[in-house]
Design a protein around this motif. Structure first.
Motif, PDB file in Angstrom:
ATOM      1  N   MET A   1      14.708  -9.737  -5.129  1.00 23.88           N
ATOM      2  CA  MET A   1      13.265  -9.763  -4.946  1.00 23.88           C
ATOM      3  C   MET A   1      12.910 -10.795  -3.872  1.00 23.88           C
ATOM      4  SD  MET A   1      10.412 -10.838  -7.834  1.00 23.88           S
ATOM      5  CE  MET A   1      10.617  -9.351  -8.816  1.00 23.88           C
TER       6      MET A   1
ATOM      7  N   ASP B   1      15.193  -4.982  -4.205  1.00 24.49           N
ATOM      8  CA  ASP B   1      14.575  -3.941  -5.033  1.00 24.49           C
ATOM      9  C   ASP B   1      13.069  -4.117  -5.197  1.00 24.49           C
ATOM     10  OD1 ASP B   1      17.080  -2.728  -5.557  1.00 24.49           O
ATOM     11  OD2 ASP B   1      17.480  -4.235  -7.085  1.00 24.49           O
ATOM     12  N   TYR B   2      12.597  -5.360  -5.072  1.00 22.70           N
ATOM     13  CA  TYR B   2      11.180  -5.648  -5.298  1.00 22.70           C
ATOM     14  C   TYR B   2      10.639  -6.568  -4.216  1.00 22.70           C
ATOM     15  CZ  TYR B   2      11.916  -3.878 -10.022  1.00 22.70           C
ATOM     16  OH  TYR B   2      12.221  -3.085 -11.098  1.00 22.70           O
TER      17      TYR B   2
ATOM     18  N   CYS C   1       2.891  -6.134  -6.186  1.00 19.12           N
ATOM     19  CA  CYS C   1       4.326  -5.970  -6.387  1.00 19.12           C
ATOM     20  C   CYS C   1       4.700  -4.528  -6.077  1.00 19.12           C
ATOM     21  CB  CYS C   1       4.690  -6.307  -7.836  1.00 19.12           C
ATOM     22  SG  CYS C   1       6.459  -6.164  -8.178  1.00 19.12           S
TER      23      CYS C   1
ATOM     24  N   LYS D   1       8.053  -1.762  -5.921  1.00 15.43           N
ATOM     25  CA  LYS D   1       9.452  -1.446  -6.226  1.00 15.43           C
ATOM     26  C   LYS D   1       9.926  -0.509  -5.128  1.00 15.43           C
ATOM     27  CE  LYS D   1      12.587   0.314  -9.746  1.00 15.43           C
ATOM     28  NZ  LYS D   1      13.685   0.043  -8.908  1.00 15.43           N
TER      29      LYS D   1
ATOM     30  N   ASP E   1      12.144   2.254  -3.246  1.00 13.66           N
ATOM     31  CA  ASP E   1      12.879   3.480  -3.539  1.00 13.66           C
ATOM     32  C   ASP E   1      13.553   3.889  -2.227  1.00 13.66           C
ATOM     33  OD1 ASP E   1      13.846   6.010  -4.069  1.00 13.66           O
ATOM     34  OD2 ASP E   1      11.958   6.793  -4.865  1.00 13.66           O
TER      35      ASP E   1
ATOM     36  N   TYR F   1       8.061   3.325  -1.407  1.00  9.95           N
ATOM     37  CA  TYR F   1       7.929   2.243  -2.367  1.00  9.95           C
ATOM     38  C   TYR F   1       6.793   2.571  -3.312  1.00  9.95           C
ATOM     39  CZ  TYR F   1       4.646   0.903   1.278  1.00  9.95           C
ATOM     40  OH  TYR F   1       3.664   0.916   2.216  1.00  9.95           O
TER      41      TYR F   1
ATOM     42  N   ILE G   1      13.884  -5.812 -14.619  1.00  9.62           N
ATOM     43  CA  ILE G   1      14.213  -5.527 -13.221  1.00  9.62           C
ATOM     44  C   ILE G   1      15.674  -5.297 -13.151  1.00  9.62           C
ATOM     45  CG2 ILE G   1      12.274  -6.792 -12.300  1.00  9.62           C
ATOM     46  CD1 ILE G   1      14.252  -8.966 -11.448  1.00  9.62           C
TER      47      ILE G   1
END
Length: 189
Positions: free
Chosen positions: A126, A155-156, A167, A169, A171, A177, A189
């Motif tokens: 992250m 990933d974040y 926030c 996430k 993809d 995202y 997470i």
């Protein structure tokens, strides 16, 4: 928040501040301008924590629990410290897997990610980018954190000015995202 009971004992030191001292600092130094260019310490949309202030009136500092030292107190640092404590104390992120001011190199240029969360194998998971409360979260802020993610592939992504926090996430498989309506708990997470 209530009335300030007493502020006669207020001074910059290395002792924890109580909630009344934080309120005092936030409200009464609103027009304070120093060499580190503090203009406002805004109330934030983040939980309070046991703040440790140091330095002097001209050069105030705040204790960074990740770097384990006092750092210049700027509006952005005010947000960072509140957000880091929020992640640790309320979202159960391990402090040992968080780091502040991470150096990155891109095409000979040195960049700094504000905060990075790593997994137990020390892979970045992250990136968190902070802005002062007076700075709105715009596309430019997302472009900045996206540059860091080009290097770290996390990933974040989180961006926050202490008032608004976003926030996403990532993809990578579908090249998109997803905005989340919350900051996930560490275990999710």
């Amino acid at each position: 928040m209530g009335m300030i009971k007493s502020y006669t004992n207020w001074h910059f030191n290395h002792e924890p501040c109580n909630l009344y001292q934080v309120f005092f600092f936030s409200c009464f130094f609103i027009n304070f301008v120093s060499e580190c260019k503090i203009t406002k310490m805004y109330p934030l949309n983040l939980p309070h924590y046991q703040i440790k202030l140091g330095g002097t009136k001209d050069k105030p500092t705040i204790f960074d629990i990740l770097r384990k030292r006092y750092v210049a107190l700027t509006p952005e640092e005010w947000v960072r410290q509140h957000f880091i404590h929020y992640l640790i104390e309320h979202k159960h992120y391990p402090a040992t897997l968080l780091a502040n001011e991470i150096k990155l190199n891109m095409a000979g240029k040195t960049l700094r990610a504000d905060s990075v969360l790593y997994d137990s194998h020390l892979r970045p998971r992250m990136i968190i980018e902070y802005k002062a409360p007076s700075i709105p979260i715009t596309q430019k802020v997302f472009d900045q954190i996206s540059t860091y993610n080009f290097l770290l592939h996390v990933d974040y992504l989180i961006v926050s000015n202490g008032i608004d926090s976003y926030c996403c996430k990532m993809d990578y498989e579908n090249k998109k995202y997803l905005y989340l309506d919350h900051i996930p708990e560490y275990e999710n997470i």
